[in-house]
Scaffold this active site. Structure first.
Site, PDB file in Angstrom:
ATOM      1  N   SER A  61     -90.053-155.608  14.980  1.00 26.39           N
ATOM      2  CA  SER A  61     -89.969-155.965  16.403  1.00 26.39           C
ATOM      3  C   SER A  61     -90.739-157.243  16.713  1.00 26.39           C
ATOM      4  O   SER A  61     -91.643-157.647  15.974  1.00 26.39           O
ATOM      5  CB  SER A  61     -90.533-154.841  17.265  1.00 26.39           C
ATOM      6  OG  SER A  61     -89.821-153.650  17.044  1.00 26.39           O
TER       7      SER A  61
HETATM    8  N1  SAH Z   1     -91.933-150.168  13.043  1.00 24.63           N
HETATM    9  C1  SAH Z   1     -91.216-151.050  12.136  1.00 24.63           C
HETATM   10  C2  SAH Z   1     -89.859-151.487  12.671  1.00 24.63           C
HETATM   11  C3  SAH Z   1     -88.907-150.375  12.634  1.00 24.63           C
HETATM   12  S1  SAH Z   1     -87.195-150.761  12.763  1.00 24.63           S
HETATM   13  C4  SAH Z   1     -92.017-152.242  11.737  1.00 24.63           C
HETATM   14  O1  SAH Z   1     -93.159-152.396  12.195  1.00 24.63           O
HETATM   15  O2  SAH Z   1     -91.521-153.032  10.925  1.00 24.63           O
HETATM   16  C5  SAH Z   1     -86.654-149.094  12.909  1.00 24.63           C
HETATM   17  C6  SAH Z   1     -86.758-148.284  11.640  1.00 24.63           C
HETATM   18  O3  SAH Z   1     -86.397-146.954  11.947  1.00 24.63           O
HETATM   19  C7  SAH Z   1     -85.823-148.745  10.535  1.00 24.63           C
HETATM   20  O4  SAH Z   1     -86.552-149.029   9.383  1.00 24.63           O
HETATM   21  C8  SAH Z   1     -84.895-147.537  10.335  1.00 24.63           C
HETATM   22  O5  SAH Z   1     -84.500-147.349   8.994  1.00 24.63           O
HETATM   23  C9  SAH Z   1     -85.773-146.407  10.811  1.00 24.63           C
HETATM   24  N2  SAH Z   1     -85.075-145.186  11.216  1.00 24.63           N
HETATM   25  C10 SAH Z   1     -83.885-145.028  11.834  1.00 24.63           C
HETATM   26  N3  SAH Z   1     -83.625-143.719  12.049  1.00 24.63           N
HETATM   27  C11 SAH Z   1     -84.687-143.033  11.548  1.00 24.63           C
HETATM   28  C12 SAH Z   1     -85.018-141.636  11.466  1.00 24.63           C
HETATM   29  N4  SAH Z   1     -84.231-140.681  11.943  1.00 24.63           N
HETATM   30  N5  SAH Z   1     -86.184-141.306  10.877  1.00 24.63           N
HETATM   31  C13 SAH Z   1     -87.025-142.243  10.376  1.00 24.63           C
HETATM   32  N6  SAH Z   1     -86.764-143.573  10.437  1.00 24.63           N
HETATM   33  C14 SAH Z   1     -85.611-143.957  11.006  1.00 24.63           C
END
Ligand code: SAH
Length: 217
Positions: A61
């Site tokens: 993000s």
């Molecule tokens: N917090 C992260 C950005 C996350 S982007 C950072 O600091 O880089 C959102 C993430 O959520 C992605 O990596 C995606 O694979 C994950 N995601 C999507 N659905 C999910 C679920 N049900 N459980 C765990 N992770 C999930």
């Protein structure tokens, strides 16, 4: 400009200027080396005012969004925190600077492995990462003082709310696949209050209490 200077500028021009004043939050952003959490080809854009791709169709993000969500959790250093969506591990590193222990769930195994390696390198040891569907939380370690969801929820994250401790805070983007409202929930006794913060756009949370699969609307 070196990375440390770029980082300070990011904090002053993108985060302080938009109203975040909590010194411990600002210190964490001055300290954590964001360029180490993005793919090498984007190192030079790591401190820019926008999200970046981290592979597998996922994104890290915008720095301000990470700061805003972190600020809303009101961490004092003693909390047990749950993050859903480890991604690059950057948000987890920020949380680890501000709390006692971070549990983070990631759906994509390769991202989880990469984040683990990065966090080992950066010396963030109080983080446990698990591969799985975080939409239902992590009941083994519940309750949590703070929960942060970094992927978009189609509806209120009920299981995650249930895993909040008394006086716990949960921040999550809730809405459609195109646009969501960053929402802050606070649990007090049997009551949970809800406050809408701002509009935002996140990649989808895919799972039992998330979206079914790649979303088209
Ligand atoms: N917090 C992260 C950005 C996350 S982007 C950072 O600091 O880089 C959102 C993430 O959520 C992605 O990596 C995606 O694979 C994950 N995601 C999507 N659905 C999910 C679920 N049900 N459980 C765990 N992770 C999930």
């Amino acid at each position: 400009m070196d990375f440390a200077t770029l980082r300070d500028r990011m904090v002053d021009l993108q985060i302080v200027s938009r109203g975040i004043r909590n010194q411990s939050v600002l210190n964490a952003f001055r300290k954590v080396e964001r360029h180490r959490f993005v793919p090498k080809e984007f190192s030079n854009s790591a401190y820019n005012d926008h999200p970046l791709p981290i592979g597998y169709g996922q994104t890290i993000s915008q720095p301000y969004m990470v700061a805003l969500m972190t600020d809303l959790l009101n961490l004092t250093g003693v909390e047990k925190v749950l993050e859903i969506g480890t991604g690059s591990g950057y948000q987890a590193a920020i949380l680890s600077e501000l709390s006692n222990k971070v549990y983070s769930v990631e759906k994509i195994e390769s991202l989880a492995e990469k984040a683990k390696a990065t966090l080992k390198e950066t010396g963030h040891g109080n983080i446990e990462i698990i591969v799985g569907d975080g939409s239902v939380g992590w009941s083994d370690y519940a309750p949590f003082d703070a929960v942060i969801v970094t992927a978009s929820c189609p509806k209120e994250p009920i299981s995650l709310m249930r895993q909040l401790a008394d006086n716990g805070r949960l921040v999550a983007p809730v809405g459609s696949s195109f646009s969501q409202v960053l929402t802050l929930y606070k649990k007090k006794g049997k009551e949970t209050s809800r406050r809408e913060i701002c509009h935002c756009v996140f990649v989808p949370l895919i799972g039992k209490e998330g979206w079914e699969a790649e979303v088209d609307g």
